[in-house]
Design an enzyme around this catalytic site. Structure first.
Site, PDB file in Angstrom:
ATOM      1  N   GLY A 166       2.501  -0.822   0.477  1.00 11.75           N
ATOM      2  CA  GLY A 166       2.323  -0.122   1.747  1.00 11.75           C
ATOM      3  C   GLY A 166       2.495  -1.044   2.938  1.00 11.75           C
ATOM      4  O   GLY A 166       3.118  -0.682   3.937  1.00 11.75           O
ATOM      5  N   ASP A 167       1.944  -2.263   2.831  1.00 12.98           N
ATOM      6  CA  ASP A 167       2.096  -3.239   3.913  1.00 12.98           C
ATOM      7  C   ASP A 167       3.556  -3.625   4.104  1.00 12.98           C
ATOM      8  O   ASP A 167       4.057  -3.715   5.230  1.00 12.98           O
ATOM      9  CB  ASP A 167       1.277  -4.486   3.595  1.00 12.98           C
ATOM     10  CG  ASP A 167      -0.219  -4.239   3.670  1.00 12.98           C
ATOM     11  OD1 ASP A 167      -0.754  -4.199   4.783  1.00 12.98           O
ATOM     12  OD2 ASP A 167      -0.835  -4.094   2.615  1.00 12.98           O
ATOM     13  N   THR A 168       4.239  -3.869   2.992  1.00 15.30           N
ATOM     14  CA  THR A 168       5.620  -4.325   3.083  1.00 15.30           C
ATOM     15  C   THR A 168       6.538  -3.236   3.625  1.00 15.30           C
ATOM     16  O   THR A 168       7.435  -3.511   4.434  1.00 15.30           O
ATOM     17  CB  THR A 168       6.113  -4.797   1.710  1.00 15.30           C
ATOM     18  OG1 THR A 168       5.213  -5.783   1.202  1.00 15.30           O
ATOM     19  CG2 THR A 168       7.496  -5.420   1.820  1.00 15.30           C
ATOM     20  N   SER A 171       6.052  -3.203   7.257  1.00 15.26           N
ATOM     21  CA  SER A 171       6.733  -4.361   7.846  1.00 15.26           C
ATOM     22  C   SER A 171       8.212  -4.091   8.042  1.00 15.26           C
ATOM     23  O   SER A 171       8.776  -4.370   9.110  1.00 15.26           O
ATOM     24  CB  SER A 171       6.565  -5.590   6.948  1.00 15.26           C
ATOM     25  OG  SER A 171       5.225  -5.967   6.816  1.00 15.26           O
TER      26      SER A 171
END
Length: 397
Positions: A166-168, A171
């Protein structure tokens, strides 16, 4: 010259989402100044496995960056950020909404100082909406975005993907937003704010999930290693206990696959000539492929499928990745020399550009390694810098 040479970036993020976006820009030549708290630095420095007290992940996430260590709770540190922002092209942050405002660094105020500034804000739920103030990490975003519901065997507990996907994803959406804003700035001369929520970056990748629900009331359910509505594509157990992944869902590919496994009766069945028909008989098709897979080893299965141009592969561990000749040929793995002289293999630079590729230029910095030089660049002299350090406003490890 790399594609982003000359761009000045301030990274005020921490952990994954903001820093990954800044790392991508740094790989292609942007001058990224990473602002970290004194003494402890970014918490990622202590995540996962440590070498000489620092995470080896740090060498990936913060390569090509310079570290400026400031106590942002202090007014003088906030003034330094304002000075940096007047000359910067991009500012990246992934704090909870309201954090920048609490430091007097509201995007509106920064844009008054520098109308060309592009500000990327990544948070769990975005800067607006009823959930904006809730803390949000990638694992929660993956669930809210619809992904976690699908990552399971039917009837069993949903599982994590295994990385902070989810973070990537957020990003990468952030980097896209930055590049779009830079392109628009060429016309207008103005910057803007990019608002990315972790959950909506996941949701944006959920393919037909919503329109199927809207049109048919269909709530897609977990399907293990299969992909509902597309057939045949699955993981099949082989004689050696490994699994072969087979994507036989193209019409001509399906015929070649059936011929390989000795099931021309299925390959020539008019009911199975397209995906719509194959989906209706997916259990039968999976059983037929599974029976064949159980007679061969994983390597033999892949070799046989390759020979008839059916997309297939085995499940890689990181050991498989590290020893794969294709990874090496594509420079997906690069070796860096650590400060102690030891070698460390890290992921290479993506995407690949033919004329102006990115590169790994410097190791990830120590906490505040570049504090003095960065402060000198904005006009502070040695005595002023020394004073800031004595009072805990700035820090150098």
């Amino acid at each position: 010259m790399e594609p982003l040479s000359g761009l000045k970036v301030i990274e005020m993020g921490q952990l994954i989402a903001g820093p990954f976006a800044a790392k991508t820009l740094a790989d292609f030549g942007a001058d990224v100044v990473k602002i970290e708290p004194p003494k402890v630095g970014d918490a990622l420095r202590k995540w996962r496995l440590l070498k000489d007290g620092t995470s080896v992940w740090w060498q990936v996430q913060s390569r090509n960056k310079r570290s400026l260590s400031l106590d942002l709770r202090q007014a003088e540190a906030q003034d330094i950020v304002r000075k940096l922002a007047t000359e910067a092209d991009i500012l990246i942050e992934n704090f909870r909404p309201g954090t920048l405002e609490g430091w007097g660094l509201d995007p509106e105020k920064l844009l008054e100082l520098n109308p060309k500034l592009i500000i990327l804000r990544i948070s769990g739920y975005g800067q607006t909406g009823p959930y904006r103030d809730k803390p949000g990490f990638g694992v929660v975003a993956e669930a809210m975005g619809g992904l976690r519901h699908l990552t399971a065997e039917p009837g069993r507990v949903p599982v994590r993907v295994g990385i902070s996907i989810g973070d990537t994803l957020a990003s990468l959406h952030g980097v896209i937003g930055i590049l779009l804003a830079l392109q628009e700035r060429h016309r207008s001369g103005k910057g803007q704010v990019i608002d990315i929520a972790l959950y909506e970056a996941v949701f944006n990748c959920m393919e037909s999930l919503l329109p199927e629900y809207s049109a048919f009331g269909e709530v897609r359910q977990a399907a293990g290693s299969a992909l509902p509505g597309i057939a045949p594509t699955n993981a099949y157990l082989c004689a050696d206990g490994g699994y072969v992944l087979v994507a036989g869902n193209g019409d001509s590919i399906f015929k070649r696959l059936m011929k390989l496994i000795g099931r021309d009766d299925l390959g020539n069945d008019p009911q199975l000539e397209n995906n719509e028909g194959r989906v209706k008989r997916v259990v039968e098709l999976d059983a037929a492929i599974g029976e064949w897979a159980k007679t061969v080893s994983t390597d033999k299965a892949v070799e046989a499928l390759d020979s008839v141009a059916v997309p297939a592969g085995r499940i890689y561990t990181v050991a498989d990745i590290a020893n794969d000749p294709h990874y090496r040929a594509r420079e997906n793995i690069q070796t860096i020399k650590m400060q102690d002289g030891s070698s460390l293999e890290v992921p290479g630079v993506l995407p690949k550009l033919s004329r102006t590729p990115g590169s790994i230029k410097t190791l990830a910095p120590n906490i505040g390694q570049n504090t003095d030089e960065i402060l000198q660049e904005i006009g502070l002299n040695e005595s002023q810098i020394a004073s800031l350090k004595e009072r805990g406003v700035a820090f150098t490890q």
